[in-house]
Design a protein around this motif. Sequence first.
Motif, mmCIF file in Angstrom:
data_model
loop_
_atom_site.group_PDB
_atom_site.id
_atom_site.type_symbol
_atom_site.label_atom_id
_atom_site.label_comp_id
_atom_site.label_asym_id
_atom_site.label_seq_id
_atom_site.Cartn_x
_atom_site.Cartn_y
_atom_site.Cartn_z
ATOM 1 N N ASP A 70 0.815 -1.214 0.000
ATOM 2 C CA ASP A 70 0.000 0.000 0.000
ATOM 3 C C ASP A 70 0.851 1.269 0.000
ATOM 4 O OD1 ASP A 70 0.986 -0.265 2.577
ATOM 5 O OD2 ASP A 70 -0.924 0.174 3.569
ATOM 6 N N GLU A 71 2.100 1.148 -0.438
ATOM 7 C CA GLU A 71 3.004 2.299 -0.542
ATOM 8 C C GLU A 71 3.312 2.492 -2.018
ATOM 9 O OE1 GLU A 71 6.287 1.485 2.072
ATOM 10 O OE2 GLU A 71 4.977 1.212 3.820
ATOM 11 N N TYR A 72 2.797 3.580 -2.597
ATOM 12 C CA TYR A 72 2.654 3.637 -4.050
ATOM 13 C C TYR A 72 3.629 4.543 -4.787
ATOM 14 C CZ TYR A 72 -1.622 1.084 -3.095
ATOM 15 O OH TYR A 72 -2.512 0.136 -2.683
ATOM 16 N N GLU A 73 4.123 5.586 -4.157
ATOM 17 C CA GLU A 73 4.974 6.510 -4.900
ATOM 18 C C GLU A 73 6.198 5.812 -5.479
ATOM 19 O OE1 GLU A 73 2.713 9.007 -1.886
ATOM 20 O OE2 GLU A 73 3.754 7.069 -1.863
ATOM 21 N N GLY A 74 6.840 4.965 -4.675
ATOM 22 C CA GLY A 74 8.016 4.243 -5.156
ATOM 23 C C GLY A 74 7.688 3.266 -6.266
ATOM 24 N N GLN A 75 6.515 2.641 -6.183
ATOM 25 C CA GLN A 75 6.119 1.711 -7.240
ATOM 26 C C GLN A 75 5.953 2.436 -8.575
ATOM 27 O OE1 GLN A 75 2.959 -1.150 -6.227
ATOM 28 N NE2 GLN A 75 3.130 -0.473 -4.101
ATOM 29 N N VAL A 76 5.298 3.592 -8.542
ATOM 30 C CA VAL A 76 5.104 4.363 -9.771
ATOM 31 C C VAL A 76 6.454 4.755 -10.362
ATOM 32 C CG1 VAL A 76 4.225 6.541 -10.709
ATOM 33 C CG2 VAL A 76 2.808 5.193 -9.139
ATOM 34 N N LEU A 77 7.364 5.241 -9.515
ATOM 35 C CA LEU A 77 8.673 5.654 -10.008
ATOM 36 C C LEU A 77 9.446 4.467 -10.576
ATOM 37 C CD1 LEU A 77 10.679 8.042 -10.266
ATOM 38 C CD2 LEU A 77 11.693 7.218 -8.135
ATOM 39 N N ALA A 78 9.365 3.308 -9.918
ATOM 40 C CA ALA A 78 10.083 2.127 -10.402
ATOM 41 C C ALA A 78 9.601 1.741 -11.796
ATOM 42 C CB ALA A 78 9.896 0.963 -9.426
ATOM 43 N N HIS A 79 8.300 1.762 -12.025
ATOM 44 C CA HIS A 79 7.781 1.430 -13.346
ATOM 45 C C HIS A 79 8.233 2.457 -14.390
ATOM 46 C CE1 HIS A 79 5.317 -2.073 -12.499
ATOM 47 N NE2 HIS A 79 4.939 -1.504 -11.369
ATOM 48 N N GLU A 80 8.290 3.718 -14.011
ATOM 49 C CA GLU A 80 8.783 4.734 -14.942
ATOM 50 C C GLU A 80 10.243 4.492 -15.295
ATOM 51 O OE1 GLU A 80 5.925 8.556 -13.869
ATOM 52 O OE2 GLU A 80 8.048 8.608 -13.337
ATOM 53 N N LEU A 81 11.051 4.154 -14.304
ATOM 54 C CA LEU A 81 12.462 3.892 -14.567
ATOM 55 C C LEU A 81 12.625 2.720 -15.529
ATOM 56 C CD1 LEU A 81 13.987 4.273 -10.991
ATOM 57 C CD2 LEU A 81 14.356 5.807 -12.929
ATOM 58 N N ILE A 82 11.827 1.678 -15.336
ATOM 59 C CA ILE A 82 11.925 0.517 -16.225
ATOM 60 C C ILE A 82 11.637 0.925 -17.665
ATOM 61 C CG2 ILE A 82 10.850 -1.699 -16.813
ATOM 62 C CD1 ILE A 82 10.418 -2.067 -13.738
ATOM 63 N N ARG A 83 10.625 1.740 -17.861
ATOM 64 C CA ARG A 83 10.261 2.151 -19.218
ATOM 65 C C ARG A 83 11.262 3.128 -19.823
ATOM 66 N NH1 ARG A 83 5.131 2.661 -16.699
ATOM 67 N NH2 ARG A 83 5.385 4.921 -16.647
ATOM 68 N N GLU A 84 11.814 4.025 -19.001
ATOM 69 C CA GLU A 84 12.530 5.179 -19.539
ATOM 70 C C GLU A 84 14.050 5.044 -19.542
ATOM 71 O OE1 GLU A 84 11.075 8.535 -17.372
ATOM 72 O OE2 GLU A 84 8.994 8.224 -18.026
#
Length: 345
Positions: A70-84
Amino acid sequence: MSFRGATTRTHAPSAAFTGIDFTATGKQLGYGHVVHSDNVHDGAIIPVPVAVISSGPGPVALVVAGTHGDEYEGQVLAHELIRELDPGKLSGTVIIVPAANSPAVRGAARVSPIDAGNLNRSYPGRANGGPTEQVAALIAGELLPRADFVIDMHSGGSNSTYLPCAFIYRGPDEGLWREKVRAARLLGLPYVMVVAPMLEPGSLSSAGDLAGIPTISTELSGAGTVDRHALGAMRSGMPQLLAGLGILKDAAAAITAEPQWLELVSDSPVTSTAAGLFEPLVDLGDAVRAGQSVARVHFIDELDRSPRLYQARIDGVVGILRRPTLVAPGTHLMHIAPVLDPTGP
């Protein structure tokens, strides 16, 4: 920032992963294997998503999110890093685990709904243990030894909200402490929260300290949602950090502003002794003085009873604030963090 053996370390591919060859370059998307037999998972694995983005020899950063679901900011950033992240713009490797406790992520819960396991209390784990212990063993045994630096991204989750901060354990020795402090400054979040050495023995931060690998965490707001300001700060800070680690080319590694340094101590918690409705009398980030009234709890059934008042025990800044209003005896309503020397620890 120095690395011990960063360009000479070699590891064979691991059978614990599908789709990942740690000796290869480029961008690989795969998963680690967790094996658990119950009514749902019998004859299957529980996948732990992993991405490896590599240009070849060089320093290695391990980036972990979703330790608590339930801790989401890091998850969003991790997915962005994978894509970018582009392997051609790296001088080393970034290993990203965006949903470390994947059952907890999918269940929107702090702990795994399968075994009630809290991943950040499970290190070093057991390869033949329950699902959460297996994830801890996978990260501590397979990924951590490959890394020269670790960042474990947390936020307050559903139960609390933090000031957006780098969260670092003191020690374990002078050299690692200096590397953590520099990394926290490079990350550029508004606050750095310092805690006691080995604060939680089963955490990834403690596992990193025991392995001699500089490891920092974050607390990125929380409240069971995504705080866009904390996420924006991480979007700015992560390239600076990776550049400072010598991994990301053509990016600035400047320390643009000194964060405010805070410390959690034994007198930081303001703890309820009653059951009822929590009313904060101060806001996150407020400076308070010892003896100042900071909260009260209203009794639900005793209609003629005045609320119980709570005072800060020390001078400091409101660094953590309880999120749900309903509380019980023993609930921490907030944490007051004393300010460290403005030049840093």
